[in-house]
Design an enzyme around this catalytic site. Structure first.
Site, PDB file in Angstrom:
ATOM      1  N   LYS A  95     -31.970 -76.007  15.080  1.00  0.00           N
ATOM      2  CA  LYS A  95     -32.879 -75.209  14.238  1.00  0.00           C
ATOM      3  C   LYS A  95     -33.152 -75.946  12.926  1.00  0.00           C
ATOM      4  CE  LYS A  95     -31.817 -70.637  16.123  1.00  0.00           C
ATOM      5  NZ  LYS A  95     -30.925 -69.458  15.991  1.00  0.00           N
ATOM      6  N   VAL A 115     -34.171 -62.807   9.946  1.00  0.00           N
ATOM      7  CA  VAL A 115     -34.134 -62.193   8.605  1.00  0.00           C
ATOM      8  C   VAL A 115     -34.183 -63.275   7.530  1.00  0.00           C
ATOM      9  CG1 VAL A 115     -32.788 -60.780   6.996  1.00  0.00           C
ATOM     10  CG2 VAL A 115     -32.819 -60.203   9.434  1.00  0.00           C
ATOM     11  N   THR A 125     -24.452 -59.781  12.761  1.00  0.00           N
ATOM     12  CA  THR A 125     -23.252 -58.933  12.791  1.00  0.00           C
ATOM     13  C   THR A 125     -23.233 -58.259  14.170  1.00  0.00           C
ATOM     14  OG1 THR A 125     -24.578 -57.237  11.683  1.00  0.00           O
ATOM     15  CG2 THR A 125     -23.047 -58.505  10.313  1.00  0.00           C
ATOM     16  N   CYS A 128     -30.524 -54.725  16.736  1.00  0.00           N
ATOM     17  CA  CYS A 128     -30.296 -53.679  15.728  1.00  0.00           C
ATOM     18  C   CYS A 128     -29.938 -52.350  16.372  1.00  0.00           C
ATOM     19  CB  CYS A 128     -31.542 -53.514  14.866  1.00  0.00           C
ATOM     20  SG  CYS A 128     -32.030 -55.040  14.088  1.00  0.00           S
ATOM     21  N   ARG A 188     -32.113 -60.682  23.583  1.00  0.00           N
ATOM     22  CA  ARG A 188     -30.803 -60.116  23.231  1.00  0.00           C
ATOM     23  C   ARG A 188     -30.756 -58.617  23.504  1.00  0.00           C
ATOM     24  NH1 ARG A 188     -29.753 -62.246  17.234  1.00  0.00           N
ATOM     25  NH2 ARG A 188     -32.030 -62.113  17.222  1.00  0.00           N
TER      26      ARG A 188
HETATM   27  N1  SAJ Z   1     -37.876 -48.465  22.039  1.00  0.00           N
HETATM   28  C1  SAJ Z   1     -38.081 -47.424  22.942  1.00  0.00           C
HETATM   29  N2  SAJ Z   1     -38.783 -46.326  22.534  1.00  0.00           N
HETATM   30  C2  SAJ Z   1     -39.276 -46.228  21.262  1.00  0.00           C
HETATM   31  C3  SAJ Z   1     -39.047 -47.298  20.351  1.00  0.00           C
HETATM   32  C4  SAJ Z   1     -38.346 -48.398  20.761  1.00  0.00           C
HETATM   33  O1  SAJ Z   1     -37.645 -47.482  24.089  1.00  0.00           O
HETATM   34  O2  SAJ Z   1     -39.920 -45.220  20.964  1.00  0.00           O
HETATM   35  C5  SAJ Z   1     -37.112 -49.640  22.462  1.00  0.00           C
HETATM   36  C6  SAJ Z   1     -37.925 -50.915  22.461  1.00  0.00           C
HETATM   37  O3  SAJ Z   1     -38.567 -51.100  23.704  1.00  0.00           O
HETATM   38  C7  SAJ Z   1     -36.863 -51.984  22.221  1.00  0.00           C
HETATM   39  C8  SAJ Z   1     -35.842 -51.247  21.367  1.00  0.00           C
HETATM   40  O4  SAJ Z   1     -36.078 -49.856  21.523  1.00  0.00           O
HETATM   41  O5  SAJ Z   1     -36.252 -52.382  23.418  1.00  0.00           O
HETATM   42  C9  SAJ Z   1     -35.891 -51.613  19.884  1.00  0.00           C
HETATM   43  O6  SAJ Z   1     -37.275 -51.721  19.504  1.00  0.00           O
HETATM   44  P1  SAJ Z   1     -37.712 -51.476  17.977  1.00  0.00           P
HETATM   45  O7  SAJ Z   1     -39.006 -52.119  17.694  1.00  0.00           O
HETATM   46  O8  SAJ Z   1     -37.623 -50.042  17.682  1.00  0.00           O
HETATM   47  O9  SAJ Z   1     -36.532 -52.139  17.205  1.00  0.00           O
HETATM   48  P2  SAJ Z   1     -36.312 -53.578  16.548  1.00  0.00           P
HETATM   49  O10 SAJ Z   1     -34.891 -53.904  16.798  1.00  0.00           O
HETATM   50  O11 SAJ Z   1     -37.318 -54.608  16.856  1.00  0.00           O
HETATM   51  O12 SAJ Z   1     -36.508 -53.206  15.035  1.00  0.00           O
HETATM   52  C10 SAJ Z   1     -35.796 -52.087  14.613  1.00  0.00           C
HETATM   53  C11 SAJ Z   1     -36.811 -51.206  13.940  1.00  0.00           C
HETATM   54  N3  SAJ Z   1     -36.170 -50.016  13.526  1.00  0.00           N
HETATM   55  C12 SAJ Z   1     -36.439 -48.813  13.999  1.00  0.00           C
HETATM   56  O13 SAJ Z   1     -35.920 -47.931  13.485  1.00  0.00           O
HETATM   57  C13 SAJ Z   1     -37.363 -48.626  15.114  1.00  0.00           C
HETATM   58  C14 SAJ Z   1     -37.323 -51.909  12.712  1.00  0.00           C
HETATM   59  O14 SAJ Z   1     -38.218 -51.036  12.013  1.00  0.00           O
HETATM   60  C15 SAJ Z   1     -36.141 -52.241  11.839  1.00  0.00           C
HETATM   61  O15 SAJ Z   1     -36.581 -52.888  10.658  1.00  0.00           O
HETATM   62  C16 SAJ Z   1     -35.178 -53.169  12.605  1.00  0.00           C
HETATM   63  O16 SAJ Z   1     -34.760 -52.451  13.767  1.00  0.00           O
HETATM   64  C17 SAJ Z   1     -33.973 -53.484  11.775  1.00  0.00           C
HETATM   65  O17 SAJ Z   1     -33.982 -54.542  11.168  1.00  0.00           O
HETATM   66  O18 SAJ Z   1     -33.076 -52.670  11.754  1.00  0.00           O
END
Ligand code: SAJ
Length: 422
Positions: A36, A12, A88, A264, A336
């Site tokens: 880093k 971030v 966090t 997240c 993570r």
């Molecule tokens: N995943 C699933 N099925 C889905 C979507 C995701 O199994 O349909 C899994 C992924 O494989 C992964 C996990 O969930 O293991 C999280 O993937 P992600 O891309 O949804 O989440 P992050 O942590 O990379 O980013 C999320 C996103 N928020 C969502 O609501 C999806 C991102 O848009 C946010 O900006 C970020 O959290 C954040 O900063 O909160």
């Protein structure tokens, strides 16, 4: 333009620091990890979303300076903005705001009258006006809202180089404890992102962020459970999802998988669940149920692996199993909370001989690794290939052709007699 201090140069903080520098702010980035800081000073970015070229440009212009937090001095005195972008995490299910408190103690003595402090790290509602305000007031001797401005602006970074959602094009919620503080924060963030959305208080912004990720976590749990039901009913869950999506409205696209990783989604909903239990004895049932369902996915995967090996009259114990992708999602190297870590551990506990292949993960020590370049030649020696994270680097047609059996956890492998879906 403003003087800006960003505390925490992770996925971030670093993109925020570079973007702020690119639009002309003078930015000092504070980071606790010496490796880093050295890497950044040498022009190497440890965050996929920030290229070395963008980093070098801002180092060269002097607009951005990475500094080791423990060595920081008067260069951060009296800045216009102090932005906290530290982790966090949860520790045994309990929110750990230690990094936020440390950041507050670091910058508190440096504030001047009129400085603005913005928390971007995800947390439960009330943190900004509670813990953060209290620590800042203690170490600065200032009154929050009167002597310095205080606010919350949730990060919405979507990690991964292929994501169309960037810092600039993702609307940014902005909030402050005073109207005057909000004016300054809006003006600052409007130099950095395309759309700034002011809300009435930090608590609204804190809760909005938790809601964003809880609704994702709950919907993923729903489709994970439906995937198991579809398998029992011999229904292709992905065909079902595509059919349902034709409705066109009031549907969001979620897919089943081996679990939910990252910093997240599996964390943020439990911050609120912890708070509601602690503060007023209320169970946040959707968050806790979603966590239960999603956390159970690795065991579902291992059960499916056992099924596939049984078809070959093989036991898990002693089986050569290749795991393709251990990062928590495609295109990133972050493990993570990745479900792959739990899946590998469960397999190893059962005596499987596990090898992983992930071109994005450098420091994997749990099992032997296979270079993606050797994949085609090595596939036949495994009883089973398991696709946990479908990085673009994997040629899934070759995975299907070269593997004895494939368990596809991501609907990423072409159908075939040797391909089984999760
Ligand atoms: N995943 C699933 N099925 C889905 C979507 C995701 O199994 O349909 C899994 C992924 O494989 C992964 C996990 O969930 O293991 C999280 O993937 P992600 O891309 O949804 O989440 P992050 O942590 O990379 O980013 C999320 C996103 N928020 C969502 O609501 C999806 C991102 O848009 C946010 O900006 C970020 O959290 C954040 O900063 O909160």
């Amino acid at each position: 333009m403003s003087s800006v201090v960003i505390v925490g140069l992770g996925y971030v903080g670093l993109p925020l620091a570079i973007r702020a520098a690119e639009v002309g702010h003078r930015v000092i980035g504070l980071e606790v990890d010496p490796s880093k800081v050295v890497g950044l000073q040498q022009g190497h970015s440890h965050v996929e979303d920030v290229s070395d070229d963008r980093l070098l440009a801002q180092l060269g212009s002097g607009q951005f300076r990475p500094v080791l937090a423990s060595r920081v001095g008067q260069e951060i005195d009296g800045a216009d903005f102090y932005i906290i972008t530290v982790p966090t995490p949860l520790r045994d299910g309990v929110p750990d705001l230690g990094y936020v408190e440390s950041a507050a103690r670091l910058i508190g003595p440096r504030l001047r009258s009129g400085s603005s402090v913005v928390l971007e790290s995800t947390t439960y509602p009330g943190t900004t006006e509670g813990l953060l305000a209290d620590v800042l007031s203690e170490v600065s001797g200032f009154v929050p809202g009167a002597d310095f401005h205080l606010g919350f602006s949730p990060e919405r970074i979507d990690p991964g180089p292929s994501s169309p959602h960037t810092l600039e094009n993702t609307p940014k919620l902005v909030s402050a404890t005073t109207a005057q503080g909000l004016v300054g924060m809006r003006e600052f963030y409007e130099t950095i992102v395309d759309t700034v959305v002011p809300v009435s208080s930090p608590r609204v912004a804190e809760m909005a962020k938790v809601f964003e990720n809880t609704q994702a976590y709950v919907n993923i749990a729903l489709i994970n459970e439906l995937a198991d039901i579809c398998r029992e009913l011999d229904i292709d869950v992905f065909e079902m999802i595509d059919a349902a999506m034709t409705k066109g409205h009031s549907m969001a696209y979620w897919t089943p998988g081996p679990g939910v990783g990252g910093h997240c989604l599996p964390i943020d909903p439990l911050y609120l669940a912890w708070q509601t239990r602690k503060d007023f004895g209320r169970v946040f049932r959707f968050a806790e149920l979603a966590h239960e369902v999603n956390q159970a996915r690795p065991q579902v995967v291992v059960d499916r692996i056992t099924d596939v090996l049984n078809r070959q009259e093989l036991s898990v114990n002693g089986a050569e199993v290749l795991v393709l992708g251990v990062a928590y999602k495609p295109g990133v190297g972050d493990v993570r909370e990745s479900p792959a870590v739990e899946i590998v551990n469960l397999l190893v506990q059962r005596g499987a001989r596990v090898t992983i292949c992930d071109p994005h993960v450098q420091d994997w020590k749990v099992t032997p690794t296979l270079d993606a370049g050797d994949l085609a030649a090595e596939l036949p020696r495994f009883s089973l290939s398991v696709v946990i994270t479908d990085h673009d680097e994997f040629d899934m047609e070759k995975v299907a052709e070269g593997s004895k059996w494939v368990l596809d956890c991501r609907n990423a492998v072409p159908s075939g007699p040797n391909v089984v879906r999760l």
